[in-house]
Design a protein around this motif. Structure first.
Motif, PDB file in Angstrom:
ATOM      1  N   ASP A  52       0.812  -1.215   0.000  1.00 41.66           N
ATOM      2  CA  ASP A  52       0.000   0.000   0.000  1.00 41.66           C
ATOM      3  C   ASP A  52       0.852   1.275   0.000  1.00 41.66           C
TER       4      ASP A  52
ATOM      5  N   HIS B 113      -5.207   0.575  12.590  1.00 33.06           N
ATOM      6  CA  HIS B 113      -5.819   1.012  11.332  1.00 33.06           C
ATOM      7  C   HIS B 113      -6.465  -0.175  10.601  1.00 33.06           C
TER       8      HIS B 113
ATOM      9  N   GLU C 259      -5.755  -4.704   4.486  1.00 32.56           N
ATOM     10  CA  GLU C 259      -5.683  -3.981   3.192  1.00 32.56           C
ATOM     11  C   GLU C 259      -5.643  -4.989   2.038  1.00 32.56           C
TER      12      GLU C 259
ATOM     13  N   VAL D  30     -10.388  -0.718   9.714  1.00 32.49           N
ATOM     14  CA  VAL D  30     -10.820  -0.870   8.317  1.00 32.49           C
ATOM     15  C   VAL D  30     -11.613  -2.171   8.152  1.00 32.49           C
TER      16      VAL D  30
ATOM     17  N   HIS E 281     -12.832   2.542   4.637  1.00 30.23           N
ATOM     18  CA  HIS E 281     -12.021   3.530   5.358  1.00 30.23           C
ATOM     19  C   HIS E 281     -12.831   4.689   5.945  1.00 30.23           C
TER      20      HIS E 281
HETATM   21 ZN    ZN Z   1      -5.703   1.869   4.910  1.00 31.63          ZN
END
Ligand code: ZN
Ligand code: NAD
Length: 359
Positions: free
Chosen positions: A138, A264, A186, A268, A247
């Motif tokens: 990412d 995070h 992710e 998510v 997000h």
């Molecule tokens: Zn992210």
């Protein structure tokens, strides 16, 4: 197997190389892309302990004069006070505009080092060697570099593309489990928005050992998806928004708990399930899609059905999110697993409180 992606941007392109064991030859790899006199390695303490000496000696072996700066690990380092010592060290080591900054580490080192490289002497070349799963799939692709302000994350930054990105998935062997999981959220997101077969394969590979067996291919698939999205929207004017699936609610959840309760990736994960449940309730996504995502997240040890904070408070956090300053919200919803669309909604989207897991 060596896999190379050419990231094609308007001004210039650059190679992103993924190969197991790449770090062993990193000196020649870097030299082949950018033969400077000096290389300045920016890393953090954890990554330095594992790979700092190897990378530095490989660069020396390839003829670079090296200097290394080791930062404290953690998000708190990605802030203005870290920049002055970095600029000072660059000056002390007589780094000029033709020398090279190398960021060796996770997203914190990549974002901070990239920002330092983009501003020192109005910009010096840099190369990313991402070492966390999140950085490999990412943050090292897309050219966004930034530092945080006390008021919020990534509030000061620029778009600054590296000369190259070198990814060695073998380094993930030393990545602590919680950060590995964070990256997996992710990875699962990419499957949700773009690739059903990839999603199914992830869901069927729940252990780290199973994932390791195809890690180079997994990282490649994610990088390729992000590359396509970024090439179509280099400056984040619209199309990149699809990467925000999960997000909008995820950021609100992180913020509600003052970035303390959930990482995070965990936020998510909860955000992807919750937004898909809401979307199902409105007939925009086929029933059962959220359950499918939840099952995959559960298999990877990520949260999926924790009770969420009151929606009114999450909406307040959403309204303050810099990406949603207008009255209308752009939400990323799924047509099905593997295909997403951008929906132009208002806060009313969240108002019907009849969805499991949302009070
Ligand atoms: Zn992210
Ligand atoms: P991080 O850089 O803090 O790394 C996580 C932890 O893992 C750190 O403790 C680090 O020392 C350690 N680590 C990294 N690689 C390791 C390895 N191979 N072996 C052992 N330990 C290792 O965090 P992160 O999750 O990599 O990145 C998060 C940051 O990325 C955030 O600041 C976020 O804003 C940013 N980000 C940027 C973009 C972008 O487009 N630029 C996109 C997403 C996230």
């Amino acid at each position: 197997m060596r896999r190379v992606l050419n990231v094609q941007l308007k001004e210039r392109g650059y190679p992103l190389v993924i190969e197991e064991g790449l770090l062993e030859r990193i000196g020649e790899e870097v030299r082949a892309v950018y033969p400077a006199e000096r290389a300045f390695i920016l890393t953090d303490r954890n990554v330095d302990a594992q790979y700092g000496a190897k990378v530095e000696s490989a660069l020396r072996g390839a003829g670079y004069q090296t200097a290394k700066m080791v930062l404290e690990p953690g998000e708190a380092t990605k802030a203005f006070p870290s920049l002055v010592p970095i600029y000072s060290a660059l000056l002390e080591n007589k780094m000029t505009r033709t020398d090279l900054m190398i960021t060796l580490g996770g997203g914190v080192v990549g974002d901070l080092g990239g920002f330092a490289a983009s501003t020192y002497l109005r910009g010096i070349p840099f190369i990313q060697i991402p070492t966390s799963l999140l950085a490999q799939v990412d943050s090292s692709i897309g050219g966004k570099v930034a530092v945080d302000l006390p008021q919020g994350k990534n509030l000061v930054g620029s778009f600054y593309q590296p000369k190259a990105v070198f990814i060695d998935p073998v380094v993930l062997d030393t990545l602590p489990e919680r950060y590995f999981k964070d990256g997996m959220a992710e990875v699962i997101k990419y499957g949700c928005i773009c690739d059903r077969a990839f999603f199914d394969r992830l869901a069927a590979s729940p252990t780290r050992a199973q994932l390791s067996a195809w890690m180079d291919e997994l990282v490649y698939r994610c990088c390729d998806i992000k590359r396509q999205v970024v090439e179509a929207d280099e400056r984040d004017m619209g199309g990149r928004m699809v990467l925000n699936f999960g997000h909008t609610l995820g950021h609100a959840i992180e913020k509600y708990y003052h970035f303390g309760k959930y990482s995070h990736g965990e936020a998510v994960a909860l955000g992807m399930v919750a937004i898909t449940r809401l979307s199902e309730a409105r007939g925009l996504t086929p029933a059962g899609t959220a359950q499918c995502i939840a099952d995959a997240l559960k298999a990877h040890g990520l949260p999926y059905d924790d009770p969420l904070p009151p929606m009114a408070q999450l909406l307040e956090a959403i309204a303050h999110d810099k990406k949603n300053l207008g009255a209308r919200l752009k939400l990323i919803l799924l047509r099905q697993i593997g295909a997403c669309f951008i929906a132009d909604e208002t806060a009313a989207f969240f108002e019907k409180n009849d969805v499991d897991g949302i009070e």
